[in-house]
Design a protein around this motif. Structure first.
Motif, short mmCIF file in Angstrom:
data_model
loop_
_atom_site.label_atom_id
_atom_site.label_comp_id
_atom_site.label_asym_id
_atom_site.label_seq_id
_atom_site.Cartn_x
_atom_site.Cartn_y
_atom_site.Cartn_z
N VAL A 1 -17.29 -73.34 -30.30
CA VAL A 1 -17.61 -75.21 -30.07
C VAL A 1 -17.82 -74.19 -29.15
O VAL A 1 -18.73 -75.58 -28.49
N GLU A 2 -18.27 -73.47 -28.08
CA GLU A 2 -18.73 -73.14 -26.64
C GLU A 2 -19.92 -73.51 -26.64
O GLU A 2 -20.91 -73.72 -25.37
N VAL A 3 -20.22 -72.66 -27.75
CA VAL A 3 -21.97 -72.10 -27.88
C VAL A 3 -22.03 -73.84 -28.14
O VAL A 3 -23.81 -74.88 -27.27
N LEU B 1 -14.01 -69.75 -33.96
CA LEU B 1 -13.99 -71.28 -33.43
C LEU B 1 -14.27 -71.64 -32.53
O LEU B 1 -15.26 -72.02 -32.22
N ASN B 2 -13.30 -71.02 -31.90
CA ASN B 2 -13.22 -71.26 -29.90
C ASN B 2 -14.67 -70.85 -29.74
O ASN B 2 -15.53 -71.72 -28.69
N THR B 3 -15.50 -69.45 -30.48
CA THR B 3 -16.45 -69.07 -29.79
C THR B 3 -17.68 -69.91 -30.42
O THR B 3 -18.97 -71.15 -28.95
N ARG C 1 -9.52 -79.85 -29.84
CA ARG C 1 -10.07 -81.21 -29.85
C ARG C 1 -9.44 -81.28 -31.21
O ARG C 1 -10.14 -83.01 -31.99
N VAL D 1 -14.96 -76.83 -36.35
CA VAL D 1 -16.55 -77.06 -35.29
C VAL D 1 -16.94 -78.70 -34.81
O VAL D 1 -17.57 -78.73 -33.82
N ASP E 1 -21.43 -76.49 -27.51
CA ASP E 1 -21.37 -77.82 -25.92
C ASP E 1 -22.12 -77.22 -25.23
O ASP E 1 -22.80 -78.36 -24.31
N LYS E 2 -22.85 -75.84 -25.09
CA LYS E 2 -24.40 -75.67 -24.08
C LYS E 2 -25.45 -76.23 -24.93
O LYS E 2 -26.06 -76.24 -24.48
N GLY F 1 -24.03 -75.06 -19.91
CA GLY F 1 -23.00 -74.37 -19.33
C GLY F 1 -22.25 -74.61 -18.64
O GLY F 1 -23.65 -74.90 -17.75
N GLY G 1 -15.05 -80.99 -33.83
CA GLY G 1 -14.36 -79.98 -32.35
C GLY G 1 -15.31 -80.46 -31.48
O GLY G 1 -15.09 -80.92 -30.25
#
Lengths: 235, 235, 235, 235
Positions: free
Chosen positions: D59-61, D55-57, B177, D92, D63-64, C170, D95
């Motif tokens: 960004v996922e959170v 970073l991935n963790t 991203r 993030v 997003d939620k 999610g 991202g």
């Protein structure tokens, strides 16, 4: 017993259960079984351990396949586990919005498949996913289905994906963890109460016991209402 | 242009880039390219968009396969994307602790594969994973490799998994991203500055430009040091 | 109706349902409700849409907290959603192996909490997680609980984590997707049959109807057997 | 050494490195360090182990959180780790498409924050996310920021989320796994070659050595170009 083992709690499927029963008969050894298989194909329980986790794994993978299917306007045949029962295929098919779902319990026939795909194309959908259980009653592998559709319905660019063993692994879902705890507690309590040769199951969300001999003889039936829902959703 | 479009920013791989170049030549149309392909096979950039995301997807799936491989003491050949380059195979192979990694850039030979697997078995490992790029130089498909090993090394119960198109989908990693944002900003700035026929890339973490004609001619080379690391890790 | 709308299918919780009912009463407008809230706090259905997804989200996050709790030998109070009901707390607590679970339905008391934590420490566990529902009956926030434990049980390095709104987002789990399809089909069929003022629910895995007026009056009761299981697991 | 230990390979951050150096000085003990911290705040390496995973963790959170922010038209202040450096926040933030990013390296000022939020609202966005590093230079906690915005910009319904320790756990990303393998191999080779008191790092994708004394004195600087990109993206 020599090693000071008084009883087994066995987690597994048909095969392991049959072994457990034989062991019990020959050595009069106490055994309680817990159904652990992603196929959900054991009689006496609506859910086996691993089934819910596998459903989430497969739906996530099909979502990823859908991403690429959509951007290239493709048809995918996705083979999921289920040699004798279509529980995985039916649930992930509905969950992932499949255009058609082929299962061992029903022979939808190739004609209906072609009709369904034509309709999907006409409706303007940018991609099509057909979920196929390993033991689908039509009796064709996903590779044969691909060939058949390419021959009879050349409007599609067809691809195949066989999900295979990845379906069996991964960190368990919350539902499977909770069910495992509930079954585990019940199994230990059964041993304390002197029970043997039973499988712990869950039915209507209540923990139950079923004789192992009965558990290995049948399958949990496919949910007729869900077949109806899938028929409506895919029409 | 009729629709009031002054320029393209095109995201894609070799094929799309070639099209863009032709378009530029024929219509003198301004075009800037951004490398978007999971294969990471474009010259002039160390990373293509989607590559990092695909690595995470594949490593997660191999972790799940490892779960079942371990509990049944099996050998898995896992085919990942990469017809011309082994970037995915090499990285996920190291990342997932593969016993051997077969890539298009090197012919390790079947002898070495058998030796590697024998050593892995002897060392007491409970499972073995061999990662195979589609275009592996040995020239055998994972199905042929399975047969070969079963014949020459019957100590293993061998399985095959072809990951296929799921590798292309999913929610992008943070790295992808951020890289997409950096490339996108640079592409727009290039247009403002009147540039054309260039690909935006990233090299040593700096955003760079490469003529499209050069970008489509080569591949980013496989990392020799990583091959060395993988050799050490798999020995 | 002016815009040619004949009926509503409304997805939501208590608040939205009350609005729907008022709307129906005042305008004699047909409305069918579908329970969509992660709290699972609607009467007349064992599962609300989003509940299963939230359980998986929370368990994944607690697994990550456990990673760091273990490596630093810490105690974590983790606050999860549930102002009036402890469904999320109880399920994720069992699923993530919490040392103690504090819910709105039961006042375990601070004494028991301290005893539980002492026992966990003695047993040699490298970390402790206490899951706390927002509306926990003890009536202390996770920050107050942290202070209390630090004062009365100084053997622990205590941390707090308030999960908050991430629990609501999610991609849905397969269970929630299938349930949504089943409920959606039933809602449409209810409209066709001329029904109104009903909530579609699932009970013992069968799709049912409950008058909205009843649905908003109560909560699905916490599972007593699961409380028993959690008591056994945390002892 | 008594236990037959000849050398250490230590994975950690500043604190552990300082300890390692002291240990080396006092006992003349060979030590090689590997940078392992999600904050990415070590000099001499562009990436520390765990940074990419975190970073991935995050960004996922986010997003939620965005899912729920969008459906309720809310503004969220999300606090991420980074007491001295803004690497996580900046990456993030870009991202996850944050409206504003507050980091320790820059004091954007509260005025700019309000302007940014007004602009975001005007542009018709259905939600706003502001990512705040723990050590943000404005010097206000996310709770104070919430109060400030509610007072000075009452058009928003503001919420706060402190991500906390979940950022430190989870299964590593492929990048982190590969980097760990590369660093591990280099660390062992350094020991074999008789080196000591060095930190293994990665710079421009090449594995390098930095004296530990230098590594603990500085931080990897924040990427100025990425700040520029984030400024452009959030305008």
């Amino acid at each position: 017993m020599a090693e000071g083992i008084d009883a087994f709690v066995l987690i597994g499927g048909d095969g392991s259960f049959t072994g457990a029963m034989t062991y019990n008969e020959e050595f009069n050894f106490t055994v309680i079984c817990i159904p652990g298989t992603i196929d959900n194909d054991i009689f006496g329980t609506s859910n086996t351990l691993g089934f819910d986790t596998a459903l989430n794994t497969v739906v996530e993978v099909i979502d990823k396949i859908r991403d690429t299917a959509s951007s290239h306007n493709r048809l995918f045949f996705v083979e999921v586990m289920g040699r004798d029962v279509g529980h995985i295929a039916l649930n992930v098919g509905v969950g992932a919005g499949a255009e058609e779902i082929l299962i061992p319990e029903e022979n939808l026939g190739l004609e209906r498949l072609l009709e369904s795909l034509k309709r999907s194309k006409k409706s303007g959908k940018s991609s099509s996913i057909v979920v196929v259980a390993e033991g689908d009653k039509i009796g064709k592998s996903v590779f044969e289905l691909k060939e058949y559709v390419e021959e009879h319905l050349p409007i599609y660019d067809v691809r195949v994906s066989v999900l295979g063993h990845m379906q069996r692994g991964g960190s368990p879902s919350c539902y499977d963890r909770v069910l495992a705890s509930r079954m585990g507690v019940k199994a230990v309590e059964a041993l304390i109460e002197g029970k043997t040769n039973l499988m712990v199951g869950v039915q209507n969300n209540v923990i139950t016991f079923t004789p192992i001999s009965k558990a290995i003889k049948g399958h949990t039936k496919i949910d007729k209402e869900l077949i109806r829902v899938s028929d409506i959703m895919t029409t």
